[in-house]
Design a protein around this motif. Structure first.
Motif, mmCIF file in Angstrom:
data_model
loop_
_atom_site.group_PDB
_atom_site.id
_atom_site.type_symbol
_atom_site.label_atom_id
_atom_site.label_comp_id
_atom_site.label_asym_id
_atom_site.label_seq_id
_atom_site.Cartn_x
_atom_site.Cartn_y
_atom_site.Cartn_z
ATOM 1 N N UNK A 1 64.157 -15.704 -41.333
ATOM 2 C CA UNK A 1 65.290 -14.846 -40.946
ATOM 3 C C UNK A 1 66.568 -15.663 -40.746
ATOM 4 N N UNK A 2 66.442 -16.807 -40.083
ATOM 5 C CA UNK A 2 67.617 -17.645 -39.858
ATOM 6 C C UNK A 2 68.191 -18.143 -41.175
ATOM 7 N N UNK A 3 67.342 -18.677 -42.045
ATOM 8 C CA UNK A 3 67.816 -19.234 -43.306
ATOM 9 C C UNK A 3 68.457 -18.167 -44.182
ATOM 10 N N UNK A 4 67.901 -16.965 -44.175
ATOM 11 C CA UNK A 4 68.490 -15.883 -44.962
ATOM 12 C C UNK A 4 69.877 -15.521 -44.435
ATOM 13 N N UNK A 5 70.011 -15.424 -43.121
ATOM 14 C CA UNK A 5 71.307 -15.050 -42.546
ATOM 15 C C UNK A 5 72.349 -16.144 -42.765
#
Length: 79
Positions: free
Chosen positions: A68-72
Motif C-alpha cells: 500500500x505504501x509503495x503504491x501510494x
C-alpha cells in the motif's frame, strides 16, 4: 560507600537508559504504525528502520502495509 552500593547505583543508570530506549522505540514504532507520511520520511532517511517495521508488521499479520505504501508513493518494490 560499599562496593555493592556502587554497583547498584551504576545499574540504576543502565536501567534508566534501557527504559528510555524502549520508550523511544515504541514512540517511533507507534508513529510509523499510524502515519503513512512518517513512513515515507523514514523510507527516505532511515530505510533499515522502515524495513524492520515492515517485517514486524508482516509477522503480526499485516501483509499489505509495504504494498500500500509503495503504491501510494509511486515507488517500485525492490526484488
Amino acid at each position: 560507600m560499599s562496593r555493592g552500593r556502587r554497583i547498584w547505583n551504576g545499574m540504576k543508570y543502565v536501567i534508566y537508559v534501557e527504559l528510555a530506549a524502549l520508550a523511544g522505540g515504541y514512540y517511533v514504532w507507534h508513529k510509523m504504525n499510524i502515519n503513512q507520511d512518517y513512513r515515507k520520511y523514514m523510507h527516505k532517511t532511515f530505510p533499515l528502520v522502515l524495513e524492520i517495521f515492515y517485517k514486524t508488521a508482516e509477522y503480526g499479520g499485516i501483509k499489505d502495509a509495504r504494498t500500500n505504501d509503495y503504491e501510494k508513493w509511486g515507488v517500485q518494490p525492490k526484488s
